[in-house]
Scaffold this motif. Sequence first.
Motif, short mmCIF file in Angstrom:
data_model
loop_
_atom_site.label_atom_id
_atom_site.label_comp_id
_atom_site.label_asym_id
_atom_site.label_seq_id
_atom_site.Cartn_x
_atom_site.Cartn_y
_atom_site.Cartn_z
N THR A 70 38.46 28.26 49.31
CA THR A 70 37.77 29.47 49.77
C THR A 70 37.04 30.12 48.60
O THR A 70 37.62 30.30 47.52
CB THR A 70 38.76 30.47 50.37
OG1 THR A 70 39.46 29.85 51.44
CG2 THR A 70 38.04 31.70 50.88
N ILE A 71 35.79 30.48 48.83
CA ILE A 71 34.99 31.17 47.82
C ILE A 71 34.86 32.63 48.25
O ILE A 71 34.44 32.93 49.36
CB ILE A 71 33.60 30.52 47.68
CG1 ILE A 71 33.73 29.04 47.32
CG2 ILE A 71 32.77 31.25 46.63
CD1 ILE A 71 32.43 28.30 47.26
N SER A 72 35.20 33.53 47.36
CA SER A 72 35.17 34.96 47.68
C SER A 72 33.72 35.44 47.83
O SER A 72 32.79 34.83 47.27
CB SER A 72 35.85 35.77 46.58
OG SER A 72 35.08 35.71 45.39
N PRO A 73 33.51 36.52 48.58
CA PRO A 73 32.16 37.07 48.73
C PRO A 73 31.50 37.43 47.40
O PRO A 73 30.29 37.22 47.23
CB PRO A 73 32.39 38.33 49.59
CG PRO A 73 33.64 38.03 50.35
CD PRO A 73 34.49 37.23 49.43
N THR B 114 42.05 27.60 40.81
CA THR B 114 43.36 28.21 40.56
C THR B 114 43.35 29.55 41.30
O THR B 114 42.38 29.89 41.99
CB THR B 114 43.59 28.45 39.06
OG1 THR B 114 42.70 29.47 38.59
CG2 THR B 114 43.35 27.18 38.26
N ASN B 115 44.41 30.32 41.12
CA ASN B 115 44.45 31.62 41.80
C ASN B 115 43.52 32.65 41.17
O ASN B 115 43.35 33.74 41.71
CB ASN B 115 45.88 32.16 41.86
CG ASN B 115 46.49 32.33 40.48
OD1 ASN B 115 45.85 32.05 39.47
ND2 ASN B 115 47.72 32.79 40.44
N ILE C 179 35.68 32.81 36.26
CA ILE C 179 36.98 33.46 36.18
C ILE C 179 36.88 34.85 36.81
O ILE C 179 35.98 35.63 36.49
CB ILE C 179 37.44 33.60 34.72
CG1 ILE C 179 37.52 32.22 34.05
CG2 ILE C 179 38.79 34.31 34.64
CD1 ILE C 179 37.75 32.28 32.55
N ASN C 180 37.81 35.14 37.70
CA ASN C 180 37.87 36.44 38.34
C ASN C 180 38.84 37.33 37.55
O ASN C 180 40.05 37.15 37.62
CB ASN C 180 38.34 36.30 39.79
CG ASN C 180 38.39 37.63 40.52
OD1 ASN C 180 38.04 38.67 39.97
ND2 ASN C 180 38.83 37.61 41.76
N ARG C 181 38.31 38.26 36.77
CA ARG C 181 39.15 39.13 35.96
C ARG C 181 40.16 39.91 36.81
O ARG C 181 41.30 40.14 36.40
CB ARG C 181 38.29 40.16 35.22
CG ARG C 181 37.36 39.66 34.17
CD ARG C 181 36.73 40.86 33.51
NE ARG C 181 35.40 40.62 33.01
CZ ARG C 181 35.06 40.72 31.73
NH1 ARG C 181 35.97 41.05 30.85
NH2 ARG C 181 33.82 40.51 31.35
#
Length: 290
Positions: free
Chosen positions: A4-7, A32-33, A54-56
């Motif tokens: 799943t790719i976040s908005p 990864t998470n 990378i999602n901070r």
Amino acid sequence: MQITISPSTECLIPSLRTYLDADLNDPPIFATNHSLVFRANSQRFRSIVAIKIINRKALPQHVAEKFLTRELDVTRKVRHPHLLKCLLINSSSPSKIVIVSEYCARGTLLQMILTEGNIKETPTGARLFRQLIEAVQYLHARGVIHRDIKLENIFLDANGDLKLGDFGFSRQFEKGQRSTSFCGTRPYSAPQVVTYQPYDGYAADWYSVGIVLYTMIVGNWPKEPKLNVALNFPPDSPTHACRRLIARLLDDDENRRAGFEECLYSEWLAPQSNWMFADANFAYTVLQHT
């Protein structure tokens, strides 16, 4: 399994397409998470690249402030033929960091072992091991310990050459300083790390190198090591010279544990004499005989 790719990542991708002059149409190749990795053909870099987003916000605050900062610092600084090459870091988004690196077409060393069962000691095993220890020595000579050397963090490029990557636990470290950050991956961790004792980060890296060498050649994990108990090896592999080097790398006593020089001049690796150093700092090639 579909990733799943976040908005927010979906909104970032069009600008990355333009910035990198890349197709970036395929789904992620790894997740990864807190991060996604894409493969894309970038005209800006005139090559196929790996794009890590990378999602901070998905990271705990202490990880974002401590480990991520160190990872980006080390990633920017290091340049070696056998370290994964960073091409660009972009942190303009408040919630995302983008790391663009060279793409390793043959995947990880773990994937190679799962496919082939094990790696022959020579010439492939010796060549890959030599490349790995050169990369580790380069980091150590610059005061950097990796702290997560494992098969999953060792990549193979299209030519089959090794690239050590993922500096998420890496940090600058003074010689003689003891670490009390018990990070890394359990099967590769030195006894001092597993038992939560202050440890020598350099020696701990060499222990991980020993686990990698054992697993490469044998094709299985070594049994859970026990203090003062000899390692178990299959009856037919590896050779005695290779066994002795593995045992030295996996010495319980970090003060006695083998390091770069002992690996380089070991009875197993030293006979592989067809190395030609092109640069006194690190670069070398293997002479091919026809």
